[in-house]
Each structure stands twice: as C-alpha cells, then as structure tokens.
Design a protein around this motif. Sequence first.
Motif, PDB file in Angstrom:
ATOM      1  N   ALA A 185       0.949  -1.205   0.081  1.00 55.58           N
ATOM      2  CA  ALA A 185       0.036  -0.164   0.083  1.00 55.58           C
ATOM      3  C   ALA A 185       0.936   1.345  -0.122  1.00 55.58           C
ATOM      4  O   ALA A 185       1.885   1.368   0.661  1.00 55.58           O
ATOM      5  CB  ALA A 185      -0.864  -0.044   1.115  1.00 55.58           C
ATOM      6  N   ARG A 186       0.702   2.339  -0.934  1.00 56.16           N
ATOM      7  CA  ARG A 186       1.255   3.617  -1.004  1.00 56.16           C
ATOM      8  C   ARG A 186       0.444   4.651  -1.109  1.00 56.16           C
ATOM      9  O   ARG A 186      -0.887   4.435  -1.381  1.00 56.16           O
ATOM     10  CB  ARG A 186       1.999   3.452  -2.476  1.00 56.16           C
ATOM     11  N   THR A 187       0.805   5.857  -0.277  1.00 55.45           N
ATOM     12  CA  THR A 187      -0.071   6.843  -0.318  1.00 55.45           C
ATOM     13  C   THR A 187      -0.033   7.658  -1.702  1.00 55.45           C
ATOM     14  O   THR A 187       0.666   7.097  -2.753  1.00 55.45           O
ATOM     15  CB  THR A 187       0.520   7.854   0.907  1.00 55.45           C
ATOM     16  N   ASN A 188      -0.938   8.573  -1.593  1.00 57.17           N
ATOM     17  CA  ASN A 188      -0.858   9.568  -2.946  1.00 57.17           C
ATOM     18  C   ASN A 188       0.546   9.984  -3.235  1.00 57.17           C
ATOM     19  O   ASN A 188       1.243  10.312  -2.228  1.00 57.17           O
ATOM     20  CB  ASN A 188      -1.898  10.507  -3.041  1.00 57.17           C
ATOM     21  N   PRO A 189       0.685  10.650  -4.361  1.00 56.06           N
ATOM     22  CA  PRO A 189       1.861  11.380  -4.839  1.00 56.06           C
ATOM     23  C   PRO A 189       2.289  12.688  -3.888  1.00 56.06           C
ATOM     24  O   PRO A 189       3.549  13.107  -4.106  1.00 56.06           O
ATOM     25  CB  PRO A 189       1.944  11.425  -6.251  1.00 56.06           C
ATOM     26  N   LYS A 190       1.424  13.159  -3.457  1.00 59.04           N
ATOM     27  CA  LYS A 190       1.720  14.596  -2.693  1.00 59.04           C
ATOM     28  C   LYS A 190       1.995  14.456  -1.139  1.00 59.04           C
ATOM     29  O   LYS A 190       1.892  15.268  -0.555  1.00 59.04           O
ATOM     30  CB  LYS A 190       0.359  15.275  -2.907  1.00 59.04           C
ATOM     31  N   SER A 191       2.252  13.222  -0.884  1.00 58.10           N
ATOM     32  CA  SER A 191       2.584  12.997   0.579  1.00 58.10           C
ATOM     33  C   SER A 191       3.889  13.395   0.949  1.00 58.10           C
ATOM     34  O   SER A 191       4.813  13.334  -0.243  1.00 58.10           O
ATOM     35  CB  SER A 191       2.225  11.417   0.899  1.00 58.10           C
ATOM     36  N   TRP A 192       4.487  13.595   2.032  1.00 59.70           N
ATOM     37  CA  TRP A 192       5.997  13.878   2.375  1.00 59.70           C
ATOM     38  C   TRP A 192       6.136  13.341   3.834  1.00 59.70           C
ATOM     39  O   TRP A 192       5.068  12.922   4.647  1.00 59.70           O
ATOM     40  CB  TRP A 192       6.184  15.316   2.422  1.00 59.70           C
ATOM     41  N   VAL A 193       7.275  12.930   4.347  1.00 58.04           N
ATOM     42  CA  VAL A 193       7.410  12.743   5.745  1.00 58.04           C
ATOM     43  C   VAL A 193       8.038  13.800   6.429  1.00 58.04           C
ATOM     44  O   VAL A 193       9.125  14.543   6.157  1.00 58.04           O
ATOM     45  CB  VAL A 193       8.497  11.451   5.613  1.00 58.04           C
ATOM     46  N   ASP A 194       7.380  14.380   7.519  1.00 55.74           N
ATOM     47  CA  ASP A 194       7.759  15.231   8.313  1.00 55.74           C
ATOM     48  C   ASP A 194       8.545  14.610   9.441  1.00 55.74           C
ATOM     49  O   ASP A 194       8.150  13.698  10.173  1.00 55.74           O
ATOM     50  CB  ASP A 194       6.492  15.840   9.094  1.00 55.74           C
ATOM     51  N   THR A 195       9.898  15.334   9.531  1.00 55.87           N
ATOM     52  CA  THR A 195      10.835  14.632  10.565  1.00 55.87           C
ATOM     53  C   THR A 195      10.760  15.397  11.952  1.00 55.87           C
ATOM     54  O   THR A 195      10.292  16.468  11.821  1.00 55.87           O
ATOM     55  CB  THR A 195      12.185  14.598   9.992  1.00 55.87           C
ATOM     56  N   PRO A 196      11.188  14.888  12.917  1.00 55.65           N
ATOM     57  CA  PRO A 196      11.243  15.298  14.223  1.00 55.65           C
ATOM     58  C   PRO A 196      12.116  16.570  14.118  1.00 55.65           C
ATOM     59  O   PRO A 196      13.229  16.328  13.535  1.00 55.65           O
ATOM     60  CB  PRO A 196      11.625  14.265  15.160  1.00 55.65           C
ATOM     61  N   PRO A 197      11.773  17.654  15.032  1.00 59.27           N
ATOM     62  CA  PRO A 197      10.712  17.838  15.864  1.00 59.27           C
ATOM     63  C   PRO A 197       9.411  18.297  14.719  1.00 59.27           C
ATOM     64  O   PRO A 197       9.688  18.764  13.942  1.00 59.27           O
ATOM     65  CB  PRO A 197      11.010  19.152  17.010  1.00 59.27           C
ATOM     66  N   PHE A 198       8.484  17.412  15.000  1.00 60.38           N
ATOM     67  CA  PHE A 198       7.246  17.596  14.216  1.00 60.38           C
ATOM     68  C   PHE A 198       6.630  19.202  14.244  1.00 60.38           C
ATOM     69  O   PHE A 198       6.340  19.599  15.099  1.00 60.38           O
ATOM     70  CB  PHE A 198       6.182  16.494  14.353  1.00 60.38           C
ATOM     71  N   ASP A 199       6.440  19.746  12.804  1.00 57.97           N
ATOM     72  CA  ASP A 199       5.597  20.787  12.787  1.00 57.97           C
ATOM     73  C   ASP A 199       4.623  20.638  11.892  1.00 57.97           C
ATOM     74  O   ASP A 199       3.873  21.615  11.570  1.00 57.97           O
ATOM     75  CB  ASP A 199       6.504  22.168  12.470  1.00 57.97           C
ATOM     76  N   PHE A 200       4.589  19.608  11.021  1.00 58.20           N
ATOM     77  CA  PHE A 200       3.544  19.284  10.170  1.00 58.20           C
ATOM     78  C   PHE A 200       3.349  20.043   8.820  1.00 58.20           C
ATOM     79  O   PHE A 200       2.550  20.063   8.342  1.00 58.20           O
ATOM     80  CB  PHE A 200       2.306  19.040  10.810  1.00 58.20           C
ATOM     81  N   ARG A 201       4.499  20.978   8.647  1.00 62.34           N
ATOM     82  CA  ARG A 201       4.743  21.817   7.458  1.00 62.34           C
ATOM     83  C   ARG A 201       5.486  20.753   6.537  1.00 62.34           C
ATOM     84  O   ARG A 201       6.459  20.197   6.702  1.00 62.34           O
ATOM     85  CB  ARG A 201       5.505  23.064   8.007  1.00 62.34           C
TER      86      ARG A 201
END
Length: 561
Positions: free
Chosen positions: A391-407
């Motif tokens: 299973a893979r996510t859509n092509p617009k996904s990214w991995v937010d690295t610690p410390p998380f800011d979700f940006r």
Amino acid sequence: MEVNDMKAVSGTTKAATGANVAVMVAAAVAITIIINYLAAQSRFQTYFDWTRSGSNTLSDKSLGLLKEMPAKLGKDSQGRERAIEFVSFLNARSEAEMKGIEMIHQLVDVYKSDGSGRIAFSKFNGQTDINAIIAKLQELKIKDPAPQTLLIALGDRVRTIYLEDMVKIDRQRGGMFGGGEEGERIAENRIEDTITSNLLALLETEKPKAYFITGHGEADVDSGDRDGCGRFADTLRQSGYDVASLDLTEKGGVPADARVVIWISSSKPVPPGELAILKKYAHRGGRFIVALDPQVDPNADADMLKLLAEFAIKSPPGVVCNLIFDPLTGGAASGLPDCAEVTAVRYQDFSSAHPVTKSFFEQKLRVQFPGSRSFERILEGDSKAMVEDLARTNPKSWVDTPPFDFRWDEANEPQAAKSVLVAATLPNETDATTSAPADVNDKKSKEGRLIAFGSATLARNGGFPAGRDLLLSSVEWLAGREFAAGIGPKSLQKSAFMDTTLILSRIMGFSLILGGVAVTVAGLMNYIRRGAMTALIAGACVGAFPFLLGLYNLIVSSSQN
C-alpha cells in the motif's frame, strides 16, 4: 350429411376442443408445479450473479475451501458422511436489517450449492417457529442461543456469528444542511470473509495460536482502553484463533505452537537476548506483524527496526503527512497535526496481486493510515528477503521529521508516494518442522513472513475499525490460512440491471405472466376458430391466476429495489 350427423360431428368437435383446452391447462399447471419443485431442490439450483461487485459470488479461496471440505469432514463413527449445518436465528427489526439478512441468506445458499452436498441450511423465525427452534437447539445441544445470530455447527462444535459481524449498519444519522434524520443503511458487507473464517475455524482440529509480544511498553492485549489491543484480540478469537501474551523473558523463546507473533509499537529497548530470539525465529520460518508509531524517541523502536532489517526493510524517522483543505481560504494547507491524521491509501494504490490486499483493490476500498511511518527497502547488505509494497499513499505525501511541525519543507521533504504497508518473505535456514507453522510441510509454507504496518493506530482500539480487515487478512496470510486471506469486505454497489436477491422473484414473475397469457390466448384461439365460448372462459379464468400472481411478484420485487 343429415342434420343429426352434423350435430353429432359438432358435438364431437366441441368435446374434443374442450378436452384439448383441459389438457393444455392441466399441462401448464403441471409444468409450473414441476419447475417450482425442481427449483426448491438444491442439487438443481444454479446461481447467477448480476451484482456489479460480485456480492453473491464466492472468492476462489472460499471455493477452494468448499472443494476440500468433504475430505476434511470425512465420516462419523457410523460410516455416515459428516455435514456442516448453518442455522439462522436472524430476524429483521428494520428495513436495513431485512436487506442485510437477505444478503446473508442468499450467500449461505451459494455456500450450500457449492458445498458438495455437505452443507445444510435452516432458518427460523423467533416469533412463529418456537417449537421448531426448541427442537433444533436440543439437537445441537445449545441451551440459550444469542439473538440475531447465524450458527455454524459440526457435530457438537458450534460457531456463533452475530449479524453485526457480517453487515455493518449505520443507524439513523443527521441529514445534510440541518435536514431531518436519514434512515438506516448497510455501510459494509463482510459476509463472505466472516463465514469462511468461521468455517476454517470449525474444520481445524486445533486453534492456531497468535501471540502478542509484551514487556517493552507495548499495547495491552486485554485492554479495552483506546490505546489497548482488546478489539484486535477479540476479532482474532472470533475467527478461531487462540490469543495470548508473549513475555520472551518468561517463556525463554517463541513457543513452538506460535502461528503468528504480533508486535505493536514497543516504547522501551528490548534486551539483546530477546532480540536474538526473535531474529532466530524469523530465520526459521517465523511469522510476524510489526506495527510502528511515529518516532519521537530514537531509542524507543530501535530494536523493532533491527528486526525489520532482517527482512530488508527500514523506516526513516518521521510521520507521513498530506496537505489538508483549509475551510477559510479554500486552498491546501499544512502545519497542523491533522496533516498526519488524513493519510490514506486509495484502492488503486493497493497491490492487486498480493493475497492480503487483492480484495481491497478489487472492491475499490480506501483505508486510512493515521500517524503512519513510511518504509523503504534495504538494498545493501546480505539479507535474502524479498520485499513487496502492499500500500502506498498519494504522490503529494511527504515525511515530516522530528521535531514535528507538520509543515511541508519543500527543500528537505520531497513529495512522493510513500509505502505504508509492506510484506516480506525470508528463506528458512532449517528444515526442522518445529520451527515452521503447524501442519505445514512444503518449503514455501516454511518461509519466514512479515507484514509491517506504518500505523500502529490501526491495531489499537481507537483506530481498529479502519484497520480490522487489513489486519485480519494479514494474520490469515501469515498463519498459512490462505483461503481466508484477502477475502475482505464486499462493495455495496448494485448492478444497473438488477440485484441477485431479486432476480429469482422477477424471473418467476415474468414466467407466471407469460404462462397466464399463453393459456388465455389458447382459449381465445379456440373461440375464434371454433366458436367455443367455454374454451374462452376457461382460458381467461385459468390464465388470470398465474398472470395476477406474476404481476404481484414483479411489483413486490420492484418495491424492494
């Protein structure tokens, strides 16, 4: 010819005409009775499925189980062929439940039809069949059956399936834009995977064992709290598994009867001796489910990652995120925790070939993976494992690295499809049968297997409704119960032509109408040719009954569509 002779001939002709009409009517009635009798006999029944989703067509895995069933059942002590009996105590309390029960009964009929004469099916109405129910319960040696259940019995062994296990019904909901409440509806069809899993559990002489690793901050297998795994464990028990906790220090190793070992997000380091036990088990045909949480403390899951490395899998630190819709600006936004919660896998991004996810692709199902890690293959090293993205996510996904800011950091966090569910197989380093899952002898079945979930939330009580079917399918594949893996829930789309639950009623309706018209036309033709008013009246009267009955069938079936 004299007048008396003409009258005699005329009388003979009328008598012959009347006799012909009577014979035709009797033949039509007899044919209708014979057709209905044959239709009621299971050995003459043939099912056609016009539903777009194939809701009334069994999967190859279920059909394979039914094909092997006679050999598994064998004969009883008196030499009689053993059979499995389905007993329905399902009674509708709403229109949605009525439709759900019809779907269940229809599919059980398909199991019976494909069951090589080894499946019996009876259904009872709790309001009117009291005496019959009492007799059946005494026969099955059951004192107090739960309401709204389907029982599957083999001798004195009985499996109980609840209505909500097979069809998920959304109760009354609020209407859109402040409107009135919407009625109940069937939201999910998981009839086949539930029935086939219970058939497997009934046919197996010993319950397969599933162990949950504990002792390092993992979720409690018996807890009903939001972060516990009680719902996962209960679902496995309902599917015929024996579930237990596994403390490696206490046990000194993985028990020989382990069919699957489940490891849900440890939060503490694992002693080297325990990790060595798990690695050894992996190389000797062990089967694992491993589920991760977002990495906050690098040391928390370091040992879980070491086990994944044995299967040539790694997981970079961080959490998979997606842009979310901003209701104020109308555009896409990032920088909120919800960016990590909206991660999902579309049906087209599931593997269409692997047994675990095949049905999710075919049924066009979408599954959420909140707070998910991503996975990558380890290309270097000497691991002989084979890794497959499930299973893979859509092509617009990214991995937010610690410390998380979700940006979304465009420079350092590239957008791409991320793998959030992977399967891996590892060659077995020994031929010792004790290291392989029970009752398996072939080389492929002895291989080590692992399914890695990026979202441990799916295994916990709070997120289990979203992860249930994927987790259960994964366990079945890992345990070697290939028939049950990947059956999954069925789509609820109906065919534009007609639904299978109504097809028999409509065919019967059309047949009765045509039969009634044919008898009436026969009487009319005799009247036109020979002036036999008796034939016309008889044809109209006899033809009216099947015509009106057929019309009634069509009206009823149309109202249920």
